[in-house]
Scaffold this motif. Structure first.
Motif, PDB file in Angstrom:
ATOM      1  N   PHE A   1       0.832  -1.206   0.000  1.00 35.85           N
ATOM      2  CA  PHE A   1       0.000   0.000   0.000  1.00 35.85           C
ATOM      3  C   PHE A   1       0.870   1.261   0.000  1.00 35.85           C
ATOM      4  CE2 PHE A   1      -2.421   3.372   2.076  1.00 35.85           C
ATOM      5  CZ  PHE A   1      -3.627   3.330   1.386  1.00 35.85           C
ATOM      6  N   THR A   2       1.868   1.303   0.873  1.00 40.32           N
ATOM      7  CA  THR A   2       2.686   2.514   0.992  1.00 40.32           C
ATOM      8  C   THR A   2       3.581   2.743  -0.221  1.00 40.32           C
ATOM      9  OG1 THR A   2       4.365   1.259   2.240  1.00 40.32           O
ATOM     10  CG2 THR A   2       2.690   2.443   3.518  1.00 40.32           C
ATOM     11  N   GLN A   3       3.814   1.692  -1.013  1.00 38.78           N
ATOM     12  CA  GLN A   3       4.632   1.851  -2.215  1.00 38.78           C
ATOM     13  C   GLN A   3       3.798   2.060  -3.478  1.00 38.78           C
ATOM     14  OE1 GLN A   3       8.006  -0.988  -2.583  1.00 38.78           O
ATOM     15  NE2 GLN A   3       7.475  -1.614  -0.507  1.00 38.78           N
ATOM     16  N   THR A   4       2.469   2.082  -3.319  1.00 37.42           N
ATOM     17  CA  THR A   4       1.590   2.311  -4.462  1.00 37.42           C
ATOM     18  C   THR A   4       1.639   3.779  -4.873  1.00 37.42           C
ATOM     19  OG1 THR A   4       0.097   0.524  -3.798  1.00 37.42           O
ATOM     20  CG2 THR A   4      -0.787   2.197  -5.285  1.00 37.42           C
ATOM     21  N   VAL A   5       1.797   4.024  -6.150  1.00 37.05           N
ATOM     22  CA  VAL A   5       1.874   5.386  -6.685  1.00 37.05           C
ATOM     23  C   VAL A   5       0.596   5.685  -7.463  1.00 37.05           C
ATOM     24  CG1 VAL A   5       3.121   6.951  -8.217  1.00 37.05           C
ATOM     25  CG2 VAL A   5       4.380   5.271  -6.840  1.00 37.05           C
ATOM     26  N   VAL A   6      -0.051   6.799  -7.126  1.00 40.02           N
ATOM     27  CA  VAL A   6      -1.247   7.234  -7.836  1.00 40.02           C
ATOM     28  C   VAL A   6      -0.877   8.405  -8.736  1.00 40.02           C
ATOM     29  CG1 VAL A   6      -3.609   8.124  -7.624  1.00 40.02           C
ATOM     30  CG2 VAL A   6      -2.725   6.505  -5.925  1.00 40.02           C
ATOM     31  N   GLU A   7      -1.079   8.217 -10.033  1.00 35.66           N
ATOM     32  CA  GLU A   7      -0.836   9.285 -11.007  1.00 35.66           C
ATOM     33  C   GLU A   7      -2.117   9.493 -11.799  1.00 35.66           C
ATOM     34  OE1 GLU A   7       2.476   8.142 -13.395  1.00 35.66           O
ATOM     35  OE2 GLU A   7       3.945   8.565 -11.821  1.00 35.66           O
ATOM     36  N   PRO A   8      -3.021  10.338 -11.294  1.00 31.62           N
ATOM     37  CA  PRO A   8      -4.303  10.522 -11.989  1.00 31.62           C
ATOM     38  C   PRO A   8      -4.108  11.145 -13.366  1.00 31.62           C
ATOM     39  CG  PRO A   8      -4.034  12.155 -10.250  1.00 31.62           C
ATOM     40  CD  PRO A   8      -2.902  11.177 -10.098  1.00 31.62           C
ATOM     41  N   HIS A   9      -4.695  10.507 -14.378  1.00 31.53           N
ATOM     42  CA  HIS A   9      -4.594  11.028 -15.741  1.00 31.53           C
ATOM     43  C   HIS A   9      -5.877  11.735 -16.144  1.00 31.53           C
ATOM     44  CE1 HIS A   9      -0.750   9.025 -16.598  1.00 31.53           C
ATOM     45  NE2 HIS A   9      -1.223   8.053 -15.846  1.00 31.53           N
ATOM     46  N   VAL A  10      -6.585  12.216 -15.132  1.00 22.40           N
ATOM     47  CA  VAL A  10      -7.780  13.025 -15.356  1.00 22.40           C
ATOM     48  C   VAL A  10      -7.661  14.226 -14.443  1.00 22.40           C
ATOM     49  CG1 VAL A  10      -9.243  11.071 -15.952  1.00 22.40           C
ATOM     50  CG2 VAL A  10      -9.059  11.765 -13.567  1.00 22.40           C
ATOM     51  N   PRO A  11      -8.379  15.322 -14.701  1.00 21.98           N
ATOM     52  CA  PRO A  11      -8.317  16.465 -13.784  1.00 21.98           C
ATOM     53  C   PRO A  11      -8.647  16.053 -12.362  1.00 21.98           C
ATOM     54  CG  PRO A  11      -9.465  17.052 -15.806  1.00 21.98           C
ATOM     55  CD  PRO A  11      -9.264  15.549 -15.838  1.00 21.98           C
ATOM     56  N   THR A  12      -7.868  16.535 -11.402  1.00 19.53           N
ATOM     57  CA  THR A  12      -8.108  16.155 -10.008  1.00 19.53           C
ATOM     58  C   THR A  12      -9.290  16.898  -9.409  1.00 19.53           C
ATOM     59  OG1 THR A  12      -6.462  17.806  -9.327  1.00 19.53           O
ATOM     60  CG2 THR A  12      -5.716  15.529  -9.583  1.00 19.53           C
ATOM     61  N   SER A  13      -9.808  17.897 -10.122  1.00 20.19           N
ATOM     62  CA  SER A  13     -10.992  18.590  -9.647  1.00 20.19           C
ATOM     63  C   SER A  13     -12.230  17.937 -10.252  1.00 20.19           C
ATOM     64  CB  SER A  13     -10.942  20.069 -10.045  1.00 20.19           C
ATOM     65  OG  SER A  13     -10.887  20.194 -11.456  1.00 20.19           O
ATOM     66  N   GLY A  14     -13.369  18.133  -9.610  1.00 19.79           N
ATOM     67  CA  GLY A  14     -14.605  17.543 -10.119  1.00 19.79           C
ATOM     68  C   GLY A  14     -15.299  16.730  -9.051  1.00 19.79           C
ATOM     69  N   ALA A  15     -16.253  15.895  -9.471  1.00 21.78           N
ATOM     70  CA  ALA A  15     -17.052  15.122  -8.522  1.00 21.78           C
ATOM     71  C   ALA A  15     -16.250  13.955  -7.961  1.00 21.78           C
ATOM     72  CB  ALA A  15     -18.317  14.620  -9.210  1.00 21.78           C
ATOM     73  N   TRP A  16     -16.667  13.523  -6.758  1.00 23.47           N
ATOM     74  CA  TRP A  16     -16.065  12.351  -6.132  1.00 23.47           C
ATOM     75  C   TRP A  16     -16.348  11.127  -6.985  1.00 23.47           C
ATOM     76  CZ3 TRP A  16     -13.240  10.277  -2.191  1.00 23.47           C
ATOM     77  CH2 TRP A  16     -13.502   8.955  -1.826  1.00 23.47           C
ATOM     78  N   GLY A  17     -15.356  10.264  -7.154  1.00 22.88           N
ATOM     79  CA  GLY A  17     -15.572   9.044  -7.919  1.00 22.88           C
ATOM     80  C   GLY A  17     -14.291   8.255  -8.069  1.00 22.88           C
ATOM     81  N   ALA A  18     -14.435   6.982  -8.460  1.00 23.10           N
ATOM     82  CA  ALA A  18     -13.275   6.116  -8.618  1.00 23.10           C
ATOM     83  C   ALA A  18     -12.455   6.549  -9.828  1.00 23.10           C
ATOM     84  CB  ALA A  18     -13.730   4.669  -8.782  1.00 23.10           C
ATOM     85  N   LEU A  19     -11.143   6.554  -9.667  1.00 23.62           N
ATOM     86  CA  LEU A  19     -10.249   6.857 -10.776  1.00 23.62           C
ATOM     87  C   LEU A  19     -10.097   5.621 -11.656  1.00 23.62           C
ATOM     88  CD1 LEU A  19      -7.424   8.895  -8.986  1.00 23.62           C
ATOM     89  CD2 LEU A  19      -9.194   9.786 -10.495  1.00 23.62           C
ATOM     90  N   ILE A  20      -9.966   5.839 -12.939  1.00 22.43           N
ATOM     91  CA  ILE A  20      -9.808   4.746 -13.890  1.00 22.43           C
ATOM     92  C   ILE A  20      -8.359   4.256 -13.873  1.00 22.43           C
ATOM     93  CG2 ILE A  20      -9.863   4.166 -16.353  1.00 22.43           C
ATOM     94  CD1 ILE A  20     -12.157   6.158 -16.637  1.00 22.43           C
ATOM     95  N   LEU A  21      -8.184   2.934 -13.848  1.00 23.93           N
ATOM     96  CA  LEU A  21      -6.858   2.346 -13.880  1.00 23.93           C
ATOM     97  C   LEU A  21      -6.441   2.100 -15.320  1.00 23.93           C
ATOM     98  CD1 LEU A  21      -7.260  -0.363 -11.087  1.00 23.93           C
ATOM     99  CD2 LEU A  21      -6.553   2.025 -10.837  1.00 23.93           C
ATOM    100  N   ARG A  22      -5.126   2.207 -15.582  1.00 26.09           N
ATOM    101  CA  ARG A  22      -4.607   1.924 -16.905  1.00 26.09           C
ATOM    102  C   ARG A  22      -3.567   0.822 -16.810  1.00 26.09           C
ATOM    103  NH1 ARG A  22      -2.656   6.989 -20.156  1.00 26.09           N
ATOM    104  NH2 ARG A  22      -0.943   6.799 -18.663  1.00 26.09           N
ATOM    105  N   LEU A  23      -3.658  -0.140 -17.709  1.00 34.80           N
ATOM    106  CA  LEU A  23      -2.676  -1.221 -17.723  1.00 34.80           C
ATOM    107  C   LEU A  23      -1.330  -0.699 -18.212  1.00 34.80           C
ATOM    108  CD1 LEU A  23      -4.816  -4.087 -19.289  1.00 34.80           C
ATOM    109  CD2 LEU A  23      -4.144  -3.836 -16.910  1.00 34.80           C
ATOM    110  N   PRO A  24      -0.227  -1.273 -17.733  1.00 30.42           N
ATOM    111  CA  PRO A  24       1.090  -0.857 -18.209  1.00 30.42           C
ATOM    112  C   PRO A  24       1.203  -1.045 -19.718  1.00 30.42           C
ATOM    113  CG  PRO A  24       1.279  -2.276 -16.276  1.00 30.42           C
ATOM    114  CD  PRO A  24      -0.160  -2.320 -16.716  1.00 30.42           C
ATOM    115  N   VAL A  25       1.995  -0.177 -20.340  1.00 29.43           N
ATOM    116  CA  VAL A  25       2.192  -0.275 -21.789  1.00 29.43           C
ATOM    117  C   VAL A  25       2.892  -1.565 -22.152  1.00 29.43           C
ATOM    118  CG1 VAL A  25       3.283   0.802 -23.795  1.00 29.43           C
ATOM    119  CG2 VAL A  25       2.230   2.228 -22.023  1.00 29.43           C
TER     120      VAL A  25
END
Length: 203
Positions: free
Chosen positions: A178-202
């Motif tokens: 958990f502590t080593q998990t990196v979150v890099e949101p690829h959508v604007p961080t502003s807006g309504a509460w909701g789950a962020l979409i995950l992207r598979l590695p290239v």
């Protein structure tokens, strides 16, 4: 044996069912669900769980696909007798880990469960014990450890079930992941509460 679990959305009901099957050493499990999406989710987790029970095959990843959004929204990592559910959310001012933690605690207590808030390796967390009533009137419980972290415009939540839900030593793997998990949101961080979409590695 039959049991009923009524719990808040996102609190790990699917993981509880899988863990109950593991503890009962069930060879067959009948799953009745109203949608194919839920059936796929349960089947994937059951398959992964059976593959990892006692065989020392390392960490098994599983992903949850939201058909309404056509997107991956949740990851579950299974390591032996422990499982960690990871989900990231776009946060807003009124929905940080403190408020989510309070809502989860209130919902679980409302269902007759027990909640203890403590300071863990990842920060404030909930140790929960959710009651399950059998058709014969007996009582059983399901333990879960809920952890979270606030970031710039996002929130990462984890649910630990299995031995790590109650045993701090067994929870070390989940904490480390958990502590080593990196979150890099690829959508604007502003807006309504909701789950962020995950992207598979290239690759």
């Amino acid at each position: 044996m039959r049991a009923q679990v009524i719990s808040a959305t996102g609190s790990g009901k699917t993981l509880m069912a899988v863990e109950a099957a593991r503890r009962l050493k069930a060879r067959r499990v009948l799953v009745l669900v109203p949608t194919l999406d839920l059936l796929t989710q349960m089947a994937a987790r059951m398959a992964g769980r059976w593959a990892g029970w006692g065989h020392g095959r390392g960490v098994l990843p599983e992903l949850t696909y939201d058909q309404t959004r056509s997107a991956l929204v949740q990851a579950v990592l299974i390591n032996g007798a422990n499982a960690l559910q990871l989900q990231a959310f776009r946060s807003i001012t009124s929905r940080d880990w403190a408020s989510v933690r309070n809502d989860l605690a209130s919902n679980i207590r409302g269902l007759g469960g027990r909640v203890h808030e403590s300071m863990g390796r990842a920060g404030p967390e909930l140790r929960t014990r959710i009651p399950v009533t059998t058709p014969a009137g007996g009582e059983a419980v399901q333990d879960a450890r809920m952890i979270g972290c606030d970031g710039p415009g996002w929130l990462l939540r984890g649910v630990v079930v299995g031995r790590g839900a109650t045993d701090d030593e067994q929870a070390e793997w989940a904490y480390g992941t958990f502590t080593q998990t990196v979150v890099e949101p690829h959508v604007p961080t502003s807006g309504a509460w909701g789950a962020l979409i995950l992207r598979l590695p290239v690759s």
